[in-house]
Scaffold this motif. Structure first.
Motif, PDB file in Angstrom:
ATOM      1  N   PHE A   1      -4.102   3.338  -8.125  1.00 12.78           N
ATOM      2  CA  PHE A   1      -3.157   2.890  -9.269  1.00 12.78           C
ATOM      3  C   PHE A   1      -2.503   1.668  -8.936  1.00 12.78           C
ATOM      4  N   GLY A   2      -2.997   0.741  -9.580  1.00 21.12           N
ATOM      5  CA  GLY A   2      -2.121  -0.714  -9.168  1.00 21.12           C
ATOM      6  C   GLY A   2      -0.901  -0.906 -10.249  1.00 21.12           C
ATOM      7  N   MET A   3       0.120  -1.308  -9.782  1.00 15.86           N
ATOM      8  CA  MET A   3       1.313  -1.543 -10.417  1.00 15.86           C
ATOM      9  C   MET A   3       2.012  -2.731 -10.160  1.00 15.86           C
ATOM     10  N   CYS A   4       2.244  -3.799 -10.819  1.00 12.19           N
ATOM     11  CA  CYS A   4       2.891  -4.861 -10.313  1.00 12.19           C
ATOM     12  C   CYS A   4       4.057  -5.038 -11.583  1.00 12.19           C
TER      13      CYS A   4
ATOM     14  N   ASN B   1       0.189  -0.818  -4.690  1.00  8.90           N
ATOM     15  CA  ASN B   1      -1.134  -0.247  -4.609  1.00  8.90           C
ATOM     16  C   ASN B   1      -1.312   1.152  -4.206  1.00  8.90           C
ATOM     17  N   PHE B   2      -1.195   2.329  -5.249  1.00  7.77           N
ATOM     18  CA  PHE B   2      -0.798   3.600  -4.861  1.00  7.77           C
ATOM     19  C   PHE B   2      -2.320   4.214  -4.771  1.00  7.77           C
ATOM     20  N   TYR B   3      -2.591   5.201  -3.512  1.00 10.03           N
ATOM     21  CA  TYR B   3      -3.703   6.070  -3.566  1.00 10.03           C
ATOM     22  C   TYR B   3      -3.372   7.218  -3.956  1.00 10.03           C
ATOM     23  N   VAL B   4      -4.246   8.002  -4.821  1.00 12.79           N
ATOM     24  CA  VAL B   4      -3.774   9.276  -5.235  1.00 12.79           C
ATOM     25  C   VAL B   4      -5.061  10.082  -5.188  1.00 12.79           C
ATOM     26  N   PHE B   5      -4.715  11.352  -4.810  1.00 11.76           N
ATOM     27  CA  PHE B   5      -5.641  12.317  -4.573  1.00 11.76           C
ATOM     28  C   PHE B   5      -5.283  13.705  -4.890  1.00 11.76           C
TER      29      PHE B   5
ATOM     30  N   SER C   1      -2.487 -13.448  -3.749  1.00 10.86           N
ATOM     31  CA  SER C   1      -2.834 -14.739  -4.460  1.00 10.86           C
ATOM     32  C   SER C   1      -4.067 -14.753  -4.697  1.00 10.86           C
ATOM     33  N   SER C   2      -4.292 -15.580  -5.825  1.00 16.22           N
ATOM     34  CA  SER C   2      -5.934 -15.597  -6.103  1.00 16.22           C
ATOM     35  C   SER C   2      -6.725 -16.236  -5.159  1.00 16.22           C
ATOM     36  N   GLU C   3      -6.034 -16.730  -4.095  1.00 18.59           N
ATOM     37  CA  GLU C   3      -7.033 -17.371  -3.153  1.00 18.59           C
ATOM     38  C   GLU C   3      -7.443 -16.054  -2.220  1.00 18.59           C
ATOM     39  N   THR C   4      -6.627 -15.235  -1.947  1.00 23.22           N
ATOM     40  CA  THR C   4      -7.178 -13.819  -1.290  1.00 23.22           C
ATOM     41  C   THR C   4      -7.886 -12.761  -2.225  1.00 23.22           C
ATOM     42  N   ASP C   5      -9.161 -13.302  -2.426  1.00 19.21           N
ATOM     43  CA  ASP C   5      -9.599 -12.080  -3.280  1.00 19.21           C
ATOM     44  C   ASP C   5      -9.700 -10.940  -2.831  1.00 19.21           C
ATOM     45  N   LYS C   6      -9.127  -9.950  -3.744  1.00 20.68           N
ATOM     46  CA  LYS C   6      -8.975  -8.609  -3.311  1.00 20.68           C
ATOM     47  C   LYS C   6      -9.554  -7.936  -4.690  1.00 20.68           C
ATOM     48  N   SER C   7     -10.328  -8.558  -5.572  1.00 20.58           N
ATOM     49  CA  SER C   7     -10.767  -8.075  -6.784  1.00 20.58           C
ATOM     50  C   SER C   7     -11.076  -6.462  -6.567  1.00 20.58           C
ATOM     51  N   HIS C   8     -10.852  -5.805  -7.642  1.00 18.91           N
ATOM     52  CA  HIS C   8     -11.174  -4.280  -7.680  1.00 18.91           C
ATOM     53  C   HIS C   8     -10.137  -3.531  -6.821  1.00 18.91           C
ATOM     54  N   GLU C   9      -9.207  -4.259  -6.025  1.00 15.75           N
ATOM     55  CA  GLU C   9      -8.011  -3.214  -5.756  1.00 15.75           C
ATOM     56  C   GLU C   9      -7.165  -3.097  -6.737  1.00 15.75           C
TER      57      GLU C   9
ATOM     58  N   GLU D   1       0.919  -1.265  -0.048  1.00 15.92           N
ATOM     59  CA  GLU D   1      -0.002  -0.045  -0.086  1.00 15.92           C
ATOM     60  C   GLU D   1       0.936   1.404  -0.125  1.00 15.92           C
ATOM     61  N   VAL D   2       0.674   2.253  -1.032  1.00 18.19           N
ATOM     62  CA  VAL D   2       1.515   3.402  -0.974  1.00 18.19           C
ATOM     63  C   VAL D   2       0.514   4.431  -0.935  1.00 18.19           C
TER      64      VAL D   2
END
Lengths: 645, 645
Positions: B65-68, B85-89, B371-379, B2-3
């Motif tokens: 903004f997600g960046m991997c 996972n950047f939060y921007v405002f 991981s695809s097990e910890t569903d964080k869809s739409h993060e 988290e950034v």
């Protein structure tokens, strides 16, 4: 009490009795922003201001509505307060409900965040709402759909397939779906012919498969079956339930469905009912700097705002027949001399001290207690509470002018009546309020000039032009026009004769400017050009510093001579106020003008000059709750103060 | 990871080395809304779609903004992933920084909230940003102010008072401030004459009092002193510090101040630097359905979007020279037959099973593991992670077609190159992508007709008009115009001869419609009328159901005959794919068309008909991540399914 969609229904049940017992109802709103593109100006006419707010502010969202119901307990000489803090959000609950777009202003979001405003709660648990028109349109749609469904369910010949206005012909079954549909049909045939069960639950499947299922099953079983789509256990799952049903059964089911769908629309109307309830009680509604709140409330929960100010006034008078604005009160005599700053926070502080006496307020049992010690500023419920106590304190103060003094003054007392239905005009220096039940005051703006110039001009270019005269205050309209206001009104007549007009700039009187606008747009509510340049160019906006150059007290002597309004309703109070004032401070000038006590309604045939309002601008600029917070962060400093020299 | 603005500076320091080591960079954005007023249509041209998104979607905010960053470790044959996972405002940090307004769409907010999106975190801790132009303008202002301050500090004669372009004359001291200013002057005189301290701290006071203090002290002490405004202990408090200082001291202080102010601007540019860094590496950037993400990224963090699509293409090619869209890949052979739904979530599920093999991915030490097990869809960070793994899986799958098969295919390998710089055109049925480095395909729309009619018309009126023909699909443009698409293309030539034209309605071919638009607006990117009626009237939009009527596979035979593009770069792969396909399924038709392997660049002189793309629409409609969530809630159902009949 925090109210979200989780406890709203419960609260709604209790509201009618609470509201009907009210002495008055204090309200406050929190918004996602204040203004967009068009900026309010200190020289707005009331029409212009209304137009600017209607076009530039209504796209923001009122997302928190504070309501404090104040009920006077005579035996105990105190107010019992029911505080509510409603979270509202336009959830798109169905495909008939519009998917709203709303604006946010970074500085406002920033400001509320600094007060720990909980946006997640608004977005997650906000109470839905509908305007009256939206509600009616949704109900209409539900009824139309019901008629269609009934036709289709009862008359299998007319439409053998899937129920949709477009599906006159059945959908072709794609090759890859044939096996699926064959299996479904076999299962249903089996259920009809061999099963004793009343219902059959098919496997969850896609929307398209359900569509094919509906039409295929219906083709084989024209009557005797009812198919219903239901939500499955897993999120997003949908399956079809097949039930044995006679036409009578179907009709009953459809009727129940109609009722339940109409109930859903009522639920979707949600918070709007609170506004309807407040309105239906006809109780005095009190707010601080209430214009934007009232506009948002009507726009969001009742109906589209009308195009003209006069229609708006009529609308407000219908919905809130007794409106009171504590900012108007605080800026008017006999309060004005006692209250240096009319921002809510500063007002509250002032009213805690002599000569004012705060009435006792207790929170109703079971409701969380707000107190001025637990600072929850900019929570709408708290601000409504503070507004209500300020109102009660000021109302009671008026009673002290009577002989014998009266301990408590009710909001409907004739001492308060002069303040009814006046809404503060934020940052308009010479016109303290909009009068909802009569024509507005017309201040003299003979010392104000309008100038157009090339966009390269900066403040000093305008100042150079006016250098032969004493100090001027400049209020930018956009990057090529501004208002110029003379500090010395006596020079007003000299300007047009002596100012240098040029090929690239043009100076005209305020009156001529308004006339040219009026000629250009018959609307009389012209929009000032859309892009204020100040915050973008960093140029100082001296108009905002202007009030500092108008020392308090200097205008006092103008009050009585220049304001010629007359209001018989306040004669008693005026005399009392004059008496009281004299007894308090032997050196103070005696108030003789009615306007020094109350905002006077003047006939539109005798335009007034109202200069005393100038005095309140220093307060509103330096200390208003908005200017201290959101407004001040809006890229606009009062003046460009260096941090060092 | 988290950034937020709290740890951004730290993270920024580490980014260059992480990004430079990347094999590819996967990105994803989360927005406050999708579209406003103008709705994308299945019959948009690429120019029109770009124009609609530019005018209707850029007012929403990209707030996460997600960046991997995927880096291949050769020895261990695995990817090491750095997820962010950047939060921007857009915090309005200074009076030079614009106070942004941005739009929110209720359904999008609702959708994100249902996935526990933390808006409070965005608003409170979001990283600020500036476009390049905003940054330059702020720096320019800082430098201008510096010059002004230096002049004023050094040359006391030129401007004896408060530093402001308007303050050519000193401000008059109001009577009620005289005592205050006298006391301040006495204190400063004392400090200058009798104190050995280097600095003197005055009492906190109002902005106006500071203004008077500046001018009064300066008038008495033309040199030797430096006054600085500082923040006091209590919130909002400001006080003046008086320091003994020579001109040399002042110059040094001012220089330091300039440097620090310029640093502040750099800080305010915040997140924009991440985009600059990504761009500077020139690494392949991978996204899913990437067009809106790319547009938002450029608009918010780099520069204003250009007016035309061709300029936009140039811009993107400069900023992200190697763009890859997993939705384009998944919808194209050899993936298309293996991947029924191209929504991110469904795509990921499909790619976990044979014939696909997911590469090993390990999270870099110190970074939290997705991981695809910890569903964080739409993060955004999670979606970027999933997008990256999908890309790597699909890339590797291409390697299996080679002889001998290759275990890993890099993003720059020529097997991938055909997918470079193609962006998926969401919901456009017959045109799967925009080609960033060449002209776009031109699908035949001879079976599409444009119709205008009275606003009272409903779907069945249009259907009645077309009743003589086989099924039609209707796509509403606004409440008085629509596209009508024939299911049976063979009837295309019959329509204009046989359709009943009327005084109240007019049918024209798609080609004529486009021509008339083109004549009306030379722009070639006309805006479709602003108010789509479907969600407001509840009328079914059959076009959205249309794909259901185009059974998969039916169009297969058109592929090779109708698409005549040629791409020598993929000759090897085509041959390999054909061979592989044959060996896997002896009954499968052999691919011969190059398009069945890759999106082919065609010359604009030979327009192509691209029908195979139809096949992917059922996927994008039923299973796309957006349609399953935000889009589906947008008042638009695929068809009007009754819950019972």
């Amino acid at each position: 009490m925090e109210v979200t969609k989780k406890n709203f229904k419960e609260v709604l049940k209790k509201l009618p009795s609470i509201l009907n017992g009210a002495s008055f109802i204090a309200i406050d709103g929190e918004f996602t922003g204040l203004h967009h593109e068009v900026r309010p100006s200190p020289y707005d006419t009331p029409e212009e201001r209304y137009d600017k707010l209607r076009k530039g502010s209504m796209d923001f969202l009122l997302m928190q509505f504070g309501m404090c119901v104040f009920k006077y307990e005579k035996q105990k000489s105190r107010y019992v307060v029911h505080p509510f803090n409603f979270y509202v959000f336009p959830h798109p609950v169905s495909n008939r409900k519009p998917d709203h777009r709303f604006l946010c202003q970074s500085s406002s979001i920033d400001f509320l965040t600094s007060f720990n405003f909980d946006f997640n709660k608004v977005f997650r648990d906000g109470i839905p709402y509908l305007t009256h028109a939206e509600k009616e349109s949704m109900k209409e749609h539900v009824r139309e759909k019901h008629v269609l469904f009934e036709q289709q369910a009862m008359n299998s010949e007319q439409s053998p397939g899937f129920i949709s206005p477009m599906a006159k012909k059945p959908v072709e079954i794609p090759a890859e779906q044939k096996d699926f549909i064959d299996a479904v049909c076999k299962k249903v045939d089996d259920f009809v012919n061999n099963s004793e069960e009343a219902t059959l639950k098919l496997e969850p499947c896609t929307g398209f498969q359900r569509k094919l299922t509906f039409q295929s099953v219906k083709a084989r079983h024209a009557s005797g079956l009812m198919l219903t789509t239901k939500a499955g256990e897993n999120k997003g799952d949908r399956y079809i339930e097949v039930a044995k049903a006679t036409d009578e059964d179907k009709r009953n089911m459809l009727k129940k469905k109609l009722e339940s769908d109409l109930d859903d629309v009522e639920d979707a109307a949600g918070f709007s009912k609170v506004i309807d309830l407040i309105s239906s009680t006809g109780k005095p509604v009190v707010g601080h700097n209430i214009m934007l709140d009232v506009m948002h409330v009507l726009h969001q929960f009742s109906c589209q705002l009308p195009e003209t100010l006069s229609e708006f006034k009529e609308l407000v008078s219908c919905v809130f027949p007794k409106l009171l604005d504590t900012k108007v009160m605080a800026g008017t005599q006999p309060f004005k001399d006692q209250i240096p700053f009319t921002g809510l926070c500063e007002l509250e502080r002032t009213l805690k001290c002599a000569p004012f006496t705060q009435p006792e307020c207790v929170t109703a049992p079971g409701y969380p207690t707000y107190s001025s010690e637990t600072d929850k500023s900019h929570e709408a419920g708290y601000d409504a509470f503070i507004t209500g106590t300020c109102f009660a304190t000021m109302a009671n103060y008026l009673g002290t002018f009577l002989d014998p003094p009266r301990g408590r003054v009710t909001p409907t007392c004739n001492l308060i009546e002069p303040f009814h239905n006046k809404m503060s005009l934020f940052r308009v220096q010479d016109l303290p309020y909009i009068n909802l039940t009569g024509p507005d005051l017309t201040p003299s703006r003979d010392h104000v000039f309008h100038i157009t110039f090339p966009s390269e001009w900066r403040t000093h270019d305008i100042q150079n032009l006016f250098a032969p005269f004493s100090t001027v205050f400049i209020n930018w309209i956009d990057n090529s026009s501004a208002f110029v206001c003379l500090n010395n009104r006596d020079e007003s007549k000299l300007i047009m004769k002596n100012i240098e007009q040029g090929p690239d700039h043009r100076v005209q009187t305020y009156k001529d400017y308004r006339r040219s606008l009026h000629n250009a747009t018959p609307d009389s509510s012209p929009m000032v050009a859309a892009q204020p340049s100040t915050s973008d160019t960093g140029v100082v906006t001296p108009s905002e510093a202007a009030p500092f150059r108008t020392p308090r007290g200097l205008k006092r002597t103008h009050d009585s001579s220049e304001v010629r309004g007359h209001d018989p309703e306040v004669a008693e109070l005026t005399a009392a106020a004059a008496k009281k004032q004299k007894s308090m401070d032997p050196n103070a000038p005696v108030f003789v003008s009615r306007r020094s006590v109350s905002p006077v309604e003047v006939s539109s045939t005798s335009p007034q000059t109202v200069k005393e309002a100038d005095q309140q601008t220093i307060k509103s600029l330096e200390a208003d709750k908005d200017s201290a917070g959101t407004e001040m962060k809006d890229g606009k400093k009062l003046f460009d103060e260096p941090t060092s020299w």
